[in-house]
Design a protein around this motif. Structure first.
Motif, PDB file in Angstrom:
ATOM      1  N   LYS A  65       0.997  -0.671  -0.123  1.00 34.91           N
ATOM      2  CA  LYS A  65      -0.205  -0.039  -0.164  1.00 34.91           C
ATOM      3  C   LYS A  65       0.759   1.260  -0.102  1.00 34.91           C
ATOM      4  CE  LYS A  65      -3.906  -1.981   1.726  1.00 34.91           C
ATOM      5  NZ  LYS A  65      -4.837  -2.672   3.405  1.00 34.91           N
ATOM      6  N   VAL A 104       1.658  -3.769  -6.465  1.00 37.47           N
ATOM      7  CA  VAL A 104       1.834  -2.814  -6.579  1.00 37.47           C
ATOM      8  C   VAL A 104       1.285  -1.286  -7.273  1.00 37.47           C
ATOM      9  CG1 VAL A 104       3.138  -1.088  -5.705  1.00 37.47           C
ATOM     10  CG2 VAL A 104       4.211  -2.907  -5.028  1.00 37.47           C
ATOM     11  N   ALA A 156       2.791   1.635  -3.653  1.00 34.14           N
ATOM     12  CA  ALA A 156       1.420   1.620  -4.531  1.00 34.14           C
ATOM     13  C   ALA A 156       0.800   3.178  -4.373  1.00 34.14           C
ATOM     14  CB  ALA A 156       0.426   0.781  -4.100  1.00 34.14           C
ATOM     15  N   TYR A 159       4.006   5.221  -6.134  1.00 34.30           N
ATOM     16  CA  TYR A 159       3.846   5.303  -7.321  1.00 34.30           C
ATOM     17  C   TYR A 159       3.051   5.857  -8.353  1.00 34.30           C
ATOM     18  CZ  TYR A 159       4.619   2.657 -11.793  1.00 34.30           C
ATOM     19  OH  TYR A 159       4.859   3.095 -13.319  1.00 34.30           O
ATOM     20  N   ARG A 202      -2.500  -1.384  -8.327  1.00 35.72           N
ATOM     21  CA  ARG A 202      -3.112  -0.973  -6.970  1.00 35.72           C
ATOM     22  C   ARG A 202      -2.923   1.129  -7.238  1.00 35.72           C
ATOM     23  NH1 ARG A 202      -5.507  -0.975  -2.208  1.00 35.72           N
ATOM     24  NH2 ARG A 202      -5.341   0.905  -0.083  1.00 35.72           N
ATOM     25  N   ALA A 203      -1.984   1.256  -7.893  1.00 34.77           N
ATOM     26  CA  ALA A 203      -1.357   2.558  -8.301  1.00 34.77           C
ATOM     27  C   ALA A 203      -2.450   3.089  -9.314  1.00 34.77           C
ATOM     28  CB  ALA A 203      -0.062   1.793  -8.492  1.00 34.77           C
TER      29      ALA A 203
END
Length: 275
Positions: free
Chosen positions: A210, A254, A213, A216, A257-258
């Motif tokens: 989290k 990652v 992400a 990013y 989610r980003a």
């Protein structure tokens, strides 16, 4: 150091060497100045005290509604300034620069109505990485400066996570540099806004995911190349890229989610709602 007027339900802690002209909990909570942030249960003021510029973040109690909302979402609620106080001490211990701590206080034992504050020294003329990097798409920095800054962010993130810390708001706007550093190239990053930080004996992978992400996502529109992202990962993991890329499932998660965070941000921006 604990103030001599403290009681079991009311405590004021001063950092070693700090001797302000006020001492009582009510004196601290009465301080007023330029309001930098104000939400339902807390305010942040910039204040001049004893000729020094300081920031005081006051917490007034989150209320049962906020506690229940967090618990129903399987989240542990942040009840006051103690999180930030502990996080600053931890960052000092592991060598990550942040806002220098001056004082902390709390009053009450009822979790929904506990009041607290944390006081930090003003860092002066600083710039967040969000502001610094915003024009990079139109005005790219020098390759050397960009490489150096990416390495510094990755090294800070690595140290932070290696010591069990989860920021929960790990965005470029919470990394800052003194503006003077832009001339000297002494890029000592400061990590800010530690209100929601959690400290674990060992950071769970979902929490690491989290944070990465979030970082990013906040850097998706500043003109970074794939090579820049790989450079970050190499510094973050301190491993050859071949080994880093073996963690492709985690890295894919990652990035996914980003992208979700970015899509949510774009929807809110189009709807005219501040994130």
């Amino acid at each position: 150091m604990t103030d001599s007027n403290s009681s079991p339900s009311q405590q004021v802690h001063l950092e070693p060497g700090y001797s302000p002209s006020i001492s009582g909990f009510d004196d601290w909570m009465a301080l007023q100045g330029e309001v930098f942030r104000s939400v339902k249960d807390r305010q942040t003021h910039k204040v001049m005290l004893d000729g020094e510029s300081i920031f005081i973040k006051k917490h007034y109690g989150v209320g049962w509604g906020e506690i229940l909302k967090n618990l129903l979402s399987l989240k542990w609620p942040v009840l006051g300034a103690r999180n930030e106080w502990q996080a600053i001490h931890k960052l000092d211990e592991i060598g990550i620069a942040t806002t220098p701590l001056l004082a902390y206080g709390e009053r009450g034992t009822h979790p929904a109505h506990k009041q607290s504050f944390v006081v930090t020294r003003d860092l002066g003329d600083i710039v967040t990485l969000e502001t610094l990097c915003e024009p990079w798409l139109q005005q790219p920095p020098s390759p050397y400066f960009k490489r150096q800054l990416i390495a510094k962010v990755a090294e800070l993130a690595r140290c932070f996570h290696a010591n069990g810390m989860w920021h929960r708001d790990f965005y470029l706007c919470h990394f800052a540099l003194p503006r003077s550093a832009l001339k000297t190239q002494d890029l000592q990053l400061h990590l800010m806004d530690l209100h929601r930080v959690e400290i674990h004996a060992h950071l769970p992978e979902d929490k690491r995911l989290k944070d990465l992400a979030g970082l990013y996502f906040s850097a998706m529109h500043i003109g970074l190349t794939q090579r820049d992202v790989l450079r970050f990962l190499k510094h973050y993991y301190q491993q050859p890229l071949r080994q880093v890329l073996m963690q492709h499932q985690f890295l894919h998660s990652v990035a996914h989610r980003a992208s979700q965070l970015d899509a949510k941000f774009q929807r809110k921006r189009q709807a005219g709602v501040a994130m």
